[in-house]
Design a protein around this motif. Structure first.
Motif, PDB file in Angstrom:
ATOM      1  N   PHE A 176       5.729  10.831   3.696  1.00 36.95           N
ATOM      2  CA  PHE A 176       7.135  10.644   3.332  1.00 36.95           C
ATOM      3  C   PHE A 176       8.031  10.862   4.547  1.00 36.95           C
ATOM      4  CE2 PHE A 176      11.310  12.199   2.143  1.00 36.95           C
ATOM      5  CZ  PHE A 176      11.717  11.249   1.219  1.00 36.95           C
ATOM      6  N   ASP A 177       7.747  11.894   5.313  1.00 40.25           N
ATOM      7  CA  ASP A 177       8.544  12.172   6.513  1.00 40.25           C
ATOM      8  C   ASP A 177       8.473  11.009   7.501  1.00 40.25           C
ATOM      9  OD1 ASP A 177       9.993  14.136   8.319  1.00 40.25           O
ATOM     10  OD2 ASP A 177       8.189  13.772   9.516  1.00 40.25           O
ATOM     11  N   GLU A 178       7.286  10.447   7.669  1.00 33.73           N
ATOM     12  CA  GLU A 178       7.130   9.308   8.577  1.00 33.73           C
ATOM     13  C   GLU A 178       7.915   8.100   8.084  1.00 33.73           C
ATOM     14  OE1 GLU A 178       2.937   8.794   8.609  1.00 33.73           O
ATOM     15  OE2 GLU A 178       2.530  10.583   9.820  1.00 33.73           O
ATOM     16  N   GLN A 179       7.836   7.836   6.777  1.00 36.60           N
ATOM     17  CA  GLN A 179       8.560   6.705   6.211  1.00 36.60           C
ATOM     18  C   GLN A 179      10.071   6.924   6.270  1.00 36.60           C
ATOM     19  OE1 GLN A 179       7.400   3.593   4.569  1.00 36.60           O
ATOM     20  NE2 GLN A 179       5.855   4.178   6.078  1.00 36.60           N
ATOM     21  N   ALA A 180      10.490   8.147   6.064  1.00 38.85           N
ATOM     22  CA  ALA A 180      11.918   8.454   6.131  1.00 38.85           C
ATOM     23  C   ALA A 180      12.466   8.172   7.523  1.00 38.85           C
ATOM     24  CB  ALA A 180      12.154   9.915   5.743  1.00 38.85           C
ATOM     25  N   LYS A 181      11.714   8.550   8.548  1.00 34.23           N
ATOM     26  CA  LYS A 181      12.149   8.295   9.917  1.00 34.23           C
ATOM     27  C   LYS A 181      12.151   6.800  10.216  1.00 34.23           C
ATOM     28  CE  LYS A 181      10.468  12.759  11.637  1.00 34.23           C
ATOM     29  NZ  LYS A 181       9.419  13.433  12.443  1.00 34.23           N
ATOM     30  N   LYS A 228       0.801  -1.232   0.000  1.00 33.79           N
ATOM     31  CA  LYS A 228       0.000   0.000   0.000  1.00 33.79           C
ATOM     32  C   LYS A 228       0.829   1.276   0.000  1.00 33.79           C
ATOM     33  CE  LYS A 228      -3.792  -2.449   0.491  1.00 33.79           C
ATOM     34  NZ  LYS A 228      -4.768  -2.587  -0.630  1.00 33.79           N
ATOM     35  N   VAL A 229       1.988   1.235   0.666  1.00 33.62           N
ATOM     36  CA  VAL A 229       2.798   2.440   0.847  1.00 33.62           C
ATOM     37  C   VAL A 229       4.239   2.126   0.480  1.00 33.62           C
ATOM     38  CG1 VAL A 229       3.695   4.104   2.535  1.00 33.62           C
ATOM     39  CG2 VAL A 229       1.308   3.335   2.683  1.00 33.62           C
ATOM     40  N   GLN A 230       4.893   3.065  -0.229  1.00 28.32           N
ATOM     41  CA  GLN A 230       6.296   2.875  -0.562  1.00 28.32           C
ATOM     42  C   GLN A 230       6.978   4.221  -0.757  1.00 28.32           C
ATOM     43  OE1 GLN A 230       8.117  -0.027  -0.604  1.00 28.32           O
ATOM     44  NE2 GLN A 230       9.811   1.448  -0.756  1.00 28.32           N
ATOM     45  N   TYR A 231       8.113   4.394  -0.090  1.00 29.49           N
ATOM     46  CA  TYR A 231       8.902   5.609  -0.311  1.00 29.49           C
ATOM     47  C   TYR A 231      10.016   5.315  -1.316  1.00 29.49           C
ATOM     48  CZ  TYR A 231      13.191   4.187   2.091  1.00 29.49           C
ATOM     49  OH  TYR A 231      14.366   3.558   2.423  1.00 29.49           O
ATOM     50  N   TYR A 232      10.539   6.358  -1.938  1.00 25.15           N
ATOM     51  CA  TYR A 232      11.660   6.250  -2.877  1.00 25.15           C
ATOM     52  C   TYR A 232      12.632   7.392  -2.597  1.00 25.15           C
ATOM     53  CZ  TYR A 232       8.547   3.205  -5.564  1.00 25.15           C
ATOM     54  OH  TYR A 232       7.706   2.196  -5.957  1.00 25.15           O
ATOM     55  N   TYR A 233      13.942   7.097  -2.736  1.00 22.00           N
ATOM     56  CA  TYR A 233      14.934   8.158  -2.549  1.00 22.00           C
ATOM     57  C   TYR A 233      16.252   7.759  -3.205  1.00 22.00           C
ATOM     58  CZ  TYR A 233      17.913  11.712  -0.536  1.00 22.00           C
ATOM     59  OH  TYR A 233      18.773  12.762  -0.399  1.00 22.00           O
ATOM     60  N   ILE A 234      16.735   8.563  -4.136  1.00 20.10           N
ATOM     61  CA  ILE A 234      18.059   8.397  -4.717  1.00 20.10           C
ATOM     62  C   ILE A 234      18.621   9.776  -5.043  1.00 20.10           C
ATOM     63  CG2 ILE A 234      19.442   7.501  -6.657  1.00 20.10           C
ATOM     64  CD1 ILE A 234      18.445   5.288  -4.817  1.00 20.10           C
ATOM     65  N   PHE A 235      19.805  10.073  -4.525  1.00 22.58           N
ATOM     66  CA  PHE A 235      20.504  11.326  -4.843  1.00 22.58           C
ATOM     67  C   PHE A 235      19.638  12.567  -4.619  1.00 22.58           C
ATOM     68  CE2 PHE A 235      23.235   8.946  -8.198  1.00 22.58           C
ATOM     69  CZ  PHE A 235      24.007   8.398  -7.188  1.00 22.58           C
ATOM     70  N   PRO A 254      19.794  11.611   7.747  1.00 15.70           N
ATOM     71  CA  PRO A 254      19.614  12.867   7.016  1.00 15.70           C
ATOM     72  C   PRO A 254      19.564  12.641   5.505  1.00 15.70           C
ATOM     73  CG  PRO A 254      21.914  12.620   7.587  1.00 15.70           C
ATOM     74  CD  PRO A 254      21.190  11.466   8.241  1.00 15.70           C
ATOM     75  N   LEU A 255      18.795  13.482   4.815  1.00 16.89           N
ATOM     76  CA  LEU A 255      18.778  13.413   3.362  1.00 16.89           C
ATOM     77  C   LEU A 255      20.168  13.753   2.835  1.00 16.89           C
ATOM     78  CD1 LEU A 255      15.398  15.182   2.494  1.00 16.89           C
ATOM     79  CD2 LEU A 255      15.827  12.746   2.837  1.00 16.89           C
TER      80      LEU A 255
END
Length: 639
Positions: A591-596, A511-518, A602-603
């Protein structure tokens, strides 16, 4: 006998203790409490004792062999199995006799994808938000590049459940400092559950002279193409295992360096495509879109995104540009078709040895979208970032060395950006762009004759690379272990696709997915997606690096978020951010919740990491700058 004398002073109420003490002192018999799982009886003599031998670990009855295949740097619109103009008959056959998953996602770059695949957990959760390369790692829980032991791999799980486990090709998640013959080896493949490994530990290697490893030592390549070598090794592992233990199931992780740069392949393969791309990338895009509609892997009303502003319309290119660009694409196409052939050798072996029907195959056609790292002109032997050449200089260099494209001399051969856009149809953007479907959506094929009733079916459930591990365990009938080697395991985050194998309308459990690259980032929830591109991107680095300047620190607060309803707009053509600001705010909070939760903070942008390492470098600052920039560019572009 000192203890004996002391114990003799004990009086009758302690008679039992006295006898025990005398027994220990005189005969030296002291038995620690046996393991809690031990079911035998231990007495002083063998005659009075009862032996216990635990049953050997066995896989569930009828358990299938398992083959995971992961390609590198292949866009959604490259292979013929998903409408592309590059022939992949092995992939076609697997898809036509299995299932095509059209809504499957990776992380947008290689090391995080591989870490998430092998563990069933998000890349940040397993400490690989970036890389395992020293120059691009950072001292934070989500960024050090070291997969923790409490997040066991699929190989560790399967080996403890009666499987033999083999890996060949690209591993990519061994920290640089561990990747020598001095070890330590606990983060090499053999330290993460694989009985045998043959391939390379890093992210990119010369296909004719690879940095080759077998098990726990570097070995000398034999001069053949690496994909040929890993295929031979994979088949030999299975043959030897089946001879020694007939019927015992195996797990094979087949992850070639293909078709990542350097694009290197025998001329006989690239010659098959001579003249096939002379009409250019604009025509390619239109033809692929039509093919994809016929196959049913995209909606019938799909529309191509506009050509990216960086890419010139094909008909406006000069003859020299067309000459070089088509050569790059012919080599790339030949490389992908050759890779399909080598995978076909493994499939044919399984078929000829009567093992294919009971083999579960997952084929992910790419660990991210098509690569943008070939620059606007394409590259052959040098990286544009490291040398700071102009586009005109790069084009002329490519013309002067056109005969090296695809050969052993082309140590960094990669096609131009226009072909990345073309092979990524129907999506915009490409590899590294975690905010975009073009960076994260890849074709997935599942083939399992024993367990899939429908042949050639299409599945549209949203899924992610973390889902392959729990799906595999579900099909085999194995529960995720609470401990591995007495280490308590963290939860697996992926969701099983098992129900969808024989139910095309099964609910998507992811149901939920975060993504982060560079710095590029996104958040998905129930068909809605918010994403932000992070600038400057790799192209904007060119001027500062060409001048020998350190990359500037980046500002995440100025990034602009966009909003898309993927249920109605699957390839992100209509930005709804202004229309639905509340939905955008909701997703940004998520996104903030998933990042934590997933150790993402840190980003970090790799430019920031490079800048910090350059600042801290000692000695000749200019020399260290050039060295670090080169390493960073190579590492960043080699995932």
């Amino acid at each position: 006998m000192k203890n004996l004398k002391i114990n003799l002073k004990l009086k009758s109420p302690q008679k039992g203790l006295l006898i025990t003490a005398l027994f220990v002192a005189q005969f030296g018999f002291a038995q620690n409490k046996p393991d809690a799982n031990y079911k035998g009886v231990i007495c002083k003599t063998l005659a009075d004792s009862k032996e216990y031998w635990p049953e050997p670990v066995k896989a569930p009855a009828g358990a299938p062999n398992i083959v995971w295949i992961l390609l590198d740097d292949v866009g959604f619109g490259a292979s013929s199995a998903f409408g592309g103009l590059i022939q992949t008959p092995t992939f076609d056959a697997l898809a036509n006799n299995g299932l095509r998953y059209t809504n499957f996602h990776t992380t947008a770059i290689c090391a995080p994808t591989r870490a998430a695949l092998l563990t069933g957990r998000n890349s940040g959760k397993v400490h690989v938000s970036g890389f395992s390369h020293t120059v691009l790692s950072a001292g934070f829980p989500g960024w050090d590049g070291k997969i923790p032991s409490d997040k066991g791999t699929v190989a560790e799980i399967l080996r403890e459940n009666g499987y033999n486990t083999f890996a060949v090709g690209k591993y990519g998640v061994t920290p640089d400092e561990d990747a020598t013959d001095a070890g330590p080896f606990d983060r090499w493949p053999t330290g993460k559950g694989f009985d045998h490994f043959f391939g390379f530990l890093g992210s990119q290697t010369d296909q004719y002279n690879p940095d080759l490893v077998e098990d726990q030592a570097h070995v000398k390549p034999d001069g053949r193409h690496l994909t040929d070598q890993i295929t031979d090794k994979a088949i030999s592992y299975i043959q030897k295992q089946q001879k020694a233990a007939p019927g015992k199931p195996f797990f094979l992780y087949y992850a070639p360096g293909a078709v990542h740069a350097p694009h290197q392949v025998a001329q006989e393969w690239s010659d098959q495509y001579r003249g096939k791309f002379d009409e250019g990338w604009d025509v390619y895009r239109e033809r692929v879109l039509a093919n994809q509609k016929k196959l049913g892997v995209i909606p019938a009303n799909a529309v191509l995104p506009e050509r990216n502003a960086l890419i010139t319309e094909w008909k406006k290119l000069t003859p020299d540009q067309k000459k070089v660009y088509t050569k790059f694409m012919e080599v790339y196409a030949g490389y992908l078709t050759y890779t399909d052939y080598e995978i076909g050798r493994v499939i044919n072996y399984l078929k000829e040895s009567n093992q294919l029907d009971n083999t579960l195959i997952f084929l992910a056609i790419g660990d991210n979208g098509a690569s943008k790292e070939g620059t606007l002109q394409g590259t052959i032997s040098q990286n544009l970032f490291a040398r700071g050449a102009s586009d005109e200089q790069n084009l002329q260099d490519n013309l002067n060395h056109i005969g090296e494209i695809g050969t052993a001399k082309g140590l960094n051969t990669n096609y131009p950006l226009g072909w990345a856009q073309a092979t990524n149809v129907p999506f915009k953007n490409w590899k590294q762009d975690a905010h975009s479907e073009g960076g994260t959506r890849n074709p997935l094929i599942i083939h399992y004759p024993k367990g899939i009733k429908e042949k050639g079916g299409i599945r549209n459930q949203y899924s992610h690379v973390t889902d392959i591990l729990p799906t595999t365990l579900d099909i085999v009938g194995i529960k995720a272990p609470e401990t591995i080697k007495e280490i308590k395991q963290d939860k697996i985050q992926g969701s099983s696709l098992y129900a969808s194998l024989n139910d095309p309308k099964a609910e998507s459990l992811h149901k939920v997915q975060y993504y982060y690259i560079f710095g590029n980032r996104a958040i998905y929830k129930d068909g809605w997606k918010a994403g932000a591109a992070h600038l400057p991107d790799s192209f904007a680095l060119k001027s500062s690096i060409g001048k020998g300047e350190a990359p500037k620190q980046t500002n995440f607060d100025t990034d602009v978020w966009e909003l898309y309803n993927l249920n109605e707009d699957f390839n992100e053509r209509v930005n709804l951010a202004q229309k639905y600001p509340e939905k955008l705010a909701e997703l940004k909070k998520l996104f903030d919740e998933q990042a934590k939760e997933n150790n993402l903070y840190p980003l970090i942008d790799w430019q920031d990491v490079l800048g910090r390492k350059i600042h801290n470098a000692s000695g000749d600052k200019n020399q260290n700058l050039q060295e670090l920039i080169h390493k960073g560019a190579q590492s960043g572009s080699s995932n």
